[in-house]
Scaffold this motif. Sequence first.
Motif, PDB file in Angstrom:
ATOM      1  N   GLN A 238       0.992   2.608  -0.912  1.00  0.00           N
ATOM      2  CA  GLN A 238       2.050   3.113  -0.033  1.00  0.00           C
ATOM      3  C   GLN A 238       2.466   2.020   0.946  1.00  0.00           C
ATOM      4  OE1 GLN A 238       4.710   5.019   0.537  1.00  0.00           O
ATOM      5  NE2 GLN A 238       3.482   6.885   0.307  1.00  0.00           N
ATOM      6  N   TYR A 240       4.499   1.847   4.485  1.00  0.00           N
ATOM      7  CA  TYR A 240       5.133   2.570   5.591  1.00  0.00           C
ATOM      8  C   TYR A 240       5.960   1.652   6.476  1.00  0.00           C
ATOM      9  CZ  TYR A 240       1.864   6.274   4.328  1.00  0.00           C
ATOM     10  OH  TYR A 240       1.168   7.227   3.654  1.00  0.00           O
ATOM     11  N   GLN A 245      -0.555  -1.377   8.156  1.00  0.00           N
ATOM     12  CA  GLN A 245      -0.594  -0.894   6.779  1.00  0.00           C
ATOM     13  C   GLN A 245      -0.448  -2.045   5.796  1.00  0.00           C
ATOM     14  OE1 GLN A 245      -1.064   2.234   5.786  1.00  0.00           O
ATOM     15  NE2 GLN A 245      -0.698   1.971   3.594  1.00  0.00           N
TER      16      GLN A 245
END
Length: 904
Positions: A238, A240, A245
């Motif tokens: 993922q 973000y 992250q």
Amino acid sequence: MCFLRRPGAPASWIWWRMLRQVLRRGLQSFCHRLGLCVSRHPVFFLTVPAVLTITFGLSALNRFQPEGDLERLVAPSHSLAKIERSLASSLFPLDQSKSQLYSDLHTPGRYGRVILLSPPGDNILLQVEGILQTHRAVLEMKVNHKGYNYTFSHLCVLRNQDKKCVLDDIISVLEDLRQAAVSNKTTARVQVRYPNTKLKDGRNSFIGHQLGGVVEVPNSKDQRVKSARAIQITYYLQTYGSAIQDLIGEKWENEFCKLMRKLQEEHQDLQLYSLASFSLWRDFHKTSILARSKVLVSLMLILTTATLSSSMKDCLRGKPFLGLLGVLTVCISIITAAGIFFITDGKYNSTLLGIPFFAMGHGTKGVFELLSGWRRTKENLPFKDRVADAYSDVMVTYTMTSSLYFITFGMGASPFTNIEAVKVFCQNMCVSILLNYFYIFSFFGSCLVFAGQLEQNRYHSIFCCKIPSAEYLDRKPVWFQTVMSDGHQQTSHHETNPYQHHFIQHFLREHYNEWITNIYVKPFVVILYLIYASFSFMGCLQISDGANIINLLASDSPSVSFAMVQQKYFSNYSPVIGFYVYEPLEYWNNSVQEDLRRLCSGFTAVSWVEQYYQFLKVSNISANNKSDFISVLQSSFLKKPEFQHFRNDIIFSKAGDENDIIASRLYLVARMSRDKQKEVIEVLEKLRPLSLSKSIRFIVFNPSFVFMDHYSLSVTVPVLIAGFGVLLLLILTFLLVIHPLGNFWLILSVTSIELGVLGLMTLWNVDMDCISILCLIYTFNFAIDHCAPLLYTFVLATEHTRTQCIKSSLQEHGTAILQNVTSFLIGLVPLLFVPSNLTFTLFKCLLLTGSCTLLHCFVILPVFLTFFPPSKKHHKKKKRGKRKEREEIECIEIQENPDHVTTV
């Protein structure tokens, strides 16, 4: 200054000739004054460049920063694919759909990908347990950040329907095969089809890019798999947009690659090839790391060649240290240019590795020409006047060629250039050329002044000690006489130019000039040129696109190994093209359905529309109007487990009580051959026009399109730059050269060299990528740099025949050309030992550039100029007229003074 009008010549021609001579002499006068200024203030012109180099060189070390965005560097800055990506992402976020939009090497965001390959003859579907062990190891792998352990489940892309990690469907197939093996069922009971297979939950899944090296069951109508060689699994992370992250994702990718290397040692029966999102960037910059030592070796070779080629037996007139200092002058100018680049927030990338070689090829040409100009000056003049005369003789042409370098690379740095790597390179090259020119006339000019002063004061050119007298040398041993000899023994008392004993000049004058102008050699040269032209033309017809980013990576890197295996086993069905319908469409209309089928014909379609039509047909449901079509779609079709994943492919809007489909997507996969790159571009070029001509408004996108969408740009940019350069050259030199045929011959020579390099590099398997584009721009300038002095000296020569004129031109400029091209080619040899596709391309293109230029300067032009215009007969008539005039003047003087005759 007096100009005589030739009978029949128009007055405008006379004025143009006068203007050309005035401009040329004005430039020569300026360069003469520049040489005098340098010779009178050598310490100043030596100190200023040194201070600049120290200042900017230290800044370069402190501000060095590599370029981290590979797409920004090698993908076109302005392309239709980027616009299509923005529109597709606004409808369906790419981060949520990148598992469906499969791309070989250009998957957006963070990810880890592994290819598991079985030995030849084995079936990888029989090694399910080992593959699933590898899969579980990846899922259980942990990365630590600030005391917290993160696994794949914390970082993965989640499915909308059940919030579970997105995994490739081949994992479900492998789980079914393992369960069948555990329950003692044969694998034939679990039927795996290719490229579409049916999963346990009833879904039809496309696994064409997840299963490779497939052998189908003979005569199987449903395309059942008999065996396979390779499996590809991708783990999507993922994104973000947060820095934390991204940092955790980067750590996970590093651990993933380490894990694959560790598992490779444990599983000897499987070969593992891994790839992560940073792999391409890492292996692109790996070239610079691998090339560091080779560039230093190249510099040492150039220094050695320049030093040896500048030496003579004559210890007074030999200039070995000037050759050495000339190369160092170019080096410090490059260091200064690098400092300016980093101070202006520039970021380094591996394509800039070519700048030292480009700048060295031009800079050392000026160095060797100044040395040749010094040798042509009168030895009895003061050293300051000799320096000024050398500047007047050489710097006019060097100024013109440097200006052309700056203009052509300046065009490459303009906003019209669509590839950022080319633009950044050209910007650096412009700065390097300016500093190169400044350092040559200042720093190297000061070195020439000091060397001239030593020569005038009779100091040894190497040991800087006073050369003893001839009587003193006669009493010394032979070795001492050889070391300290100033050429008195081999130079006759009446010889006007002792510099002609330079070994290259001696070879050209005594041997080569006579051989190349021999009437029996000329036919073979013509045949050689016809062969050269034929191969060049044949190569120009086979130019291929260089959009493949593998051409820029280190050849022994993991990314290249991964790409080779991927191309071999997974090129049949890739990439997966997203087909986005971005306007409301009457899907229930038969004509619209027919248009969709026609657009999807020839592709393997992963389509909710096709599945929905089959569902209606099997369920015997009629949905011929809008309300029925959307009602059944929402209430029945999308609620079944095997079709729930299609919810992500449809965007509904509600206006009152009525629903409508405002956008949707489906996926198309074309069957590809091994030459996939070219075929994908052809598919893209066929689909885009259909989006404008058909009633269905759609766009097509895949992440790899961003890198492929520049074939026409790759071809047209260097051609446009070269064409503009030729036009500019014609305008500039027409005002500076007395004979217009000099322009004509120069344009022909440069065009021949440019097309020769383009054709031969294509035959040598060099594609049109950013490196080859830059080399083509450089070829144009390099050819002018070496051909222009030779041709202009020929057209201005006043000897009786063309053969004598070409001999004179070769004798005057051949030494500098041979010195420079030899140093240039020898300096390229270490690039051959750098294991990188980028340096291989650079080596091939620059080797062809130097070789073709050398061939034209020393073989083709010396022969062709002997039987093509310009004619030299009018020079012979002028000399006869002047000789007759001198005889008449002598007769008149004798008649007026007969006593003088008697005295004699």
